[in-house]
Design a protein around this motif. Sequence first.
Motif, PDB file in Angstrom:
ATOM      1  N   ALA A 159       0.783  -1.174  -0.090  1.00 23.23           N
ATOM      2  CA  ALA A 159      -0.139  -0.038   0.015  1.00 23.23           C
ATOM      3  C   ALA A 159       0.829   1.181  -0.094  1.00 23.23           C
ATOM      4  CB  ALA A 159      -0.834  -0.175   1.131  1.00 23.23           C
ATOM      5  N   VAL A 160       1.899   1.345   0.835  1.00 21.25           N
ATOM      6  CA  VAL A 160       2.803   2.473   0.711  1.00 21.25           C
ATOM      7  C   VAL A 160       3.391   2.631  -0.433  1.00 21.25           C
ATOM      8  CG1 VAL A 160       4.841   3.454   1.855  1.00 21.25           C
ATOM      9  CG2 VAL A 160       3.228   2.304   3.447  1.00 21.25           C
ATOM     10  N   VAL A 161       3.963   1.450  -1.169  1.00 20.05           N
ATOM     11  CA  VAL A 161       4.609   1.662  -2.377  1.00 20.05           C
ATOM     12  C   VAL A 161       3.692   2.064  -3.458  1.00 20.05           C
ATOM     13  CG1 VAL A 161       5.692   0.026  -4.143  1.00 20.05           C
ATOM     14  CG2 VAL A 161       6.538  -0.170  -1.912  1.00 20.05           C
ATOM     15  N   SER A 162       2.412   1.749  -3.133  1.00 16.63           N
ATOM     16  CA  SER A 162       1.488   2.365  -4.516  1.00 16.63           C
ATOM     17  C   SER A 162       1.081   3.823  -4.216  1.00 16.63           C
ATOM     18  CB  SER A 162       0.304   1.514  -4.327  1.00 16.63           C
ATOM     19  OG  SER A 162       0.542   0.033  -4.612  1.00 16.63           O
ATOM     20  N   LEU A 163       0.833   4.095  -3.068  1.00 17.67           N
ATOM     21  CA  LEU A 163       0.737   5.610  -2.815  1.00 17.67           C
ATOM     22  C   LEU A 163       1.871   6.325  -3.270  1.00 17.67           C
ATOM     23  CD1 LEU A 163      -0.849   5.353   0.955  1.00 17.67           C
ATOM     24  CD2 LEU A 163      -2.229   5.761  -1.074  1.00 17.67           C
ATOM     25  N   LEU A 164       2.893   6.158  -2.962  1.00 20.60           N
ATOM     26  CA  LEU A 164       4.239   6.748  -3.414  1.00 20.60           C
ATOM     27  C   LEU A 164       4.450   6.681  -4.934  1.00 20.60           C
ATOM     28  CD1 LEU A 164       6.990   5.516  -0.646  1.00 20.60           C
ATOM     29  CD2 LEU A 164       5.740   7.870  -0.716  1.00 20.60           C
ATOM     30  N   ALA A 165       3.994   5.567  -5.412  1.00 26.73           N
ATOM     31  CA  ALA A 165       4.197   5.377  -6.895  1.00 26.73           C
ATOM     32  C   ALA A 165       3.016   6.332  -7.800  1.00 26.73           C
ATOM     33  CB  ALA A 165       4.068   3.975  -7.238  1.00 26.73           C
ATOM     34  N   VAL A 166       1.974   6.492  -7.235  1.00 25.43           N
ATOM     35  CA  VAL A 166       0.982   7.306  -7.867  1.00 25.43           C
ATOM     36  C   VAL A 166       1.572   8.748  -7.912  1.00 25.43           C
ATOM     37  CG1 VAL A 166      -1.311   8.033  -7.775  1.00 25.43           C
ATOM     38  CG2 VAL A 166      -0.986   5.460  -7.327  1.00 25.43           C
ATOM     39  N   HIS A 167       1.811   9.273  -6.538  1.00 24.89           N
ATOM     40  CA  HIS A 167       2.543  10.300  -6.426  1.00 24.89           C
ATOM     41  C   HIS A 167       3.680  10.662  -7.287  1.00 24.89           C
ATOM     42  CE1 HIS A 167       3.919  13.892  -4.434  1.00 24.89           C
ATOM     43  NE2 HIS A 167       5.056  13.713  -4.544  1.00 24.89           N
ATOM     44  N   VAL A 168       4.708   9.867  -7.602  1.00 27.08           N
ATOM     45  CA  VAL A 168       5.927  10.152  -8.284  1.00 27.08           C
ATOM     46  C   VAL A 168       5.376  10.099  -9.958  1.00 27.08           C
ATOM     47  CG1 VAL A 168       7.908   9.113  -9.155  1.00 27.08           C
ATOM     48  CG2 VAL A 168       7.406   9.042  -6.705  1.00 27.08           C
ATOM     49  N   ALA A 169       4.398   9.178 -10.188  1.00 22.72           N
ATOM     50  CA  ALA A 169       3.932   9.420 -11.566  1.00 22.72           C
ATOM     51  C   ALA A 169       3.153  10.532 -11.909  1.00 22.72           C
ATOM     52  CB  ALA A 169       2.998   8.194 -11.793  1.00 22.72           C
ATOM     53  N   GLY A 170       2.965  11.290 -11.035  1.00 21.00           N
ATOM     54  CA  GLY A 170       2.212  12.683 -11.194  1.00 21.00           C
ATOM     55  C   GLY A 170       0.633  12.621 -10.599  1.00 21.00           C
ATOM     56  N   GLY A 171       0.265  11.618 -10.475  1.00 18.03           N
ATOM     57  CA  GLY A 171      -1.318  11.463 -10.032  1.00 18.03           C
ATOM     58  C   GLY A 171      -1.780  11.760  -8.662  1.00 18.03           C
ATOM     59  N   ALA A 172      -2.899  11.786  -8.360  1.00 18.63           N
ATOM     60  CA  ALA A 172      -3.441  12.144  -7.224  1.00 18.63           C
ATOM     61  C   ALA A 172      -4.004  10.676  -6.620  1.00 18.63           C
ATOM     62  CB  ALA A 172      -4.515  13.073  -7.136  1.00 18.63           C
ATOM     63  N   PHE A 173      -3.973  10.282  -5.509  1.00 19.17           N
ATOM     64  CA  PHE A 173      -4.164   9.024  -5.056  1.00 19.17           C
ATOM     65  C   PHE A 173      -5.250   9.189  -3.830  1.00 19.17           C
ATOM     66  CE2 PHE A 173      -0.409  10.094  -2.104  1.00 19.17           C
ATOM     67  CZ  PHE A 173      -1.109  10.072  -0.841  1.00 19.17           C
ATOM     68  N   ILE A 174      -6.256   8.186  -4.002  1.00 25.18           N
ATOM     69  CA  ILE A 174      -7.361   8.140  -3.007  1.00 25.18           C
ATOM     70  C   ILE A 174      -7.234   6.944  -2.247  1.00 25.18           C
ATOM     71  CG2 ILE A 174      -9.961   8.070  -2.693  1.00 25.18           C
ATOM     72  CD1 ILE A 174     -10.271   9.874  -4.940  1.00 25.18           C
ATOM     73  N   PRO A 175      -6.768   6.727  -1.029  1.00 26.78           N
ATOM     74  CA  PRO A 175      -6.905   5.554  -0.282  1.00 26.78           C
ATOM     75  C   PRO A 175      -8.075   4.958  -0.047  1.00 26.78           C
ATOM     76  CG  PRO A 175      -5.470   7.180   0.769  1.00 26.78           C
ATOM     77  CD  PRO A 175      -6.116   7.794  -0.385  1.00 26.78           C
ATOM     78  N   LEU A 176      -8.443   3.559  -0.381  1.00 26.10           N
ATOM     79  CA  LEU A 176      -9.734   3.065  -0.149  1.00 26.10           C
ATOM     80  C   LEU A 176      -9.595   1.997   0.853  1.00 26.10           C
ATOM     81  CD1 LEU A 176     -10.666   2.946  -3.916  1.00 26.10           C
ATOM     82  CD2 LEU A 176     -11.695   4.582  -2.386  1.00 26.10           C
ATOM     83  N   ASP A 177     -10.500   2.025   1.761  1.00 28.18           N
ATOM     84  CA  ASP A 177     -10.460   0.962   2.983  1.00 28.18           C
ATOM     85  C   ASP A 177     -10.988  -0.310   2.372  1.00 28.18           C
ATOM     86  OD1 ASP A 177     -10.357  -0.419   5.130  1.00 28.18           O
ATOM     87  OD2 ASP A 177     -11.534   1.054   6.390  1.00 28.18           O
TER      88      ASP A 177
END
Length: 198
Positions: A112-130
């Motif tokens: 999950a941490v890797v994915s959040l960081l990767a979206v950010h680095v790619a330029g996108g905006a992430f939405i964590p979903l529980d």
Amino acid sequence: LLADYRRLLTNINLSLDDSPYTVPMLDESRCAQLTVDESRRELPPAGRSAVERIFERASATPRATALRELTGLEISYAELTGRVRRLSGVLRARGVERGVVVGVLLPRSIDAVVSLLAVHVAGGAFIPLDPAAPRQRLEFIVRDSGAKAVLVCGETHGRLESAQEIEFDIESPAVTRAQDPPGPLAFPLGPEGQHPAL
């Protein structure tokens, strides 16, 4: 501050029929003083983002532990940044860029941490979903946000019936066999010089 609270309590006592949320705590002179003081306050210059600091730490101490799960599984800073670089490259190839919203439907984990960081680095905006949230609620969030992709894993794959066409499994060969993108890592900035996902 004590005088402000005393004034608030006095005003509440004088306005018992009114909602306490509408009772003023500050008098006009105090309100004007705070407004002037705040308008004159100089903001410190923007520093490095948390993501940039992670990559700097990886360069300085690549073997140090970056993340550890309760199960004992852990990865180093070098492993973390390597996985972030590879996943962000895959996301960019799939069209994730500035302004693109990506849902992250993963349990609390290193992935999950890797994915959040990767979206950010790619330029996108992430939405964590529980993953524990009701399916209807998750589908509403994805639909309302206009997410173009939802990152999932084996545990959460197929959870969103109405969004399966935009699901992207981070355990797929496209990710696990991805190579590091060439060139230095660039951190995209938003219109005010801030990272879009922070």
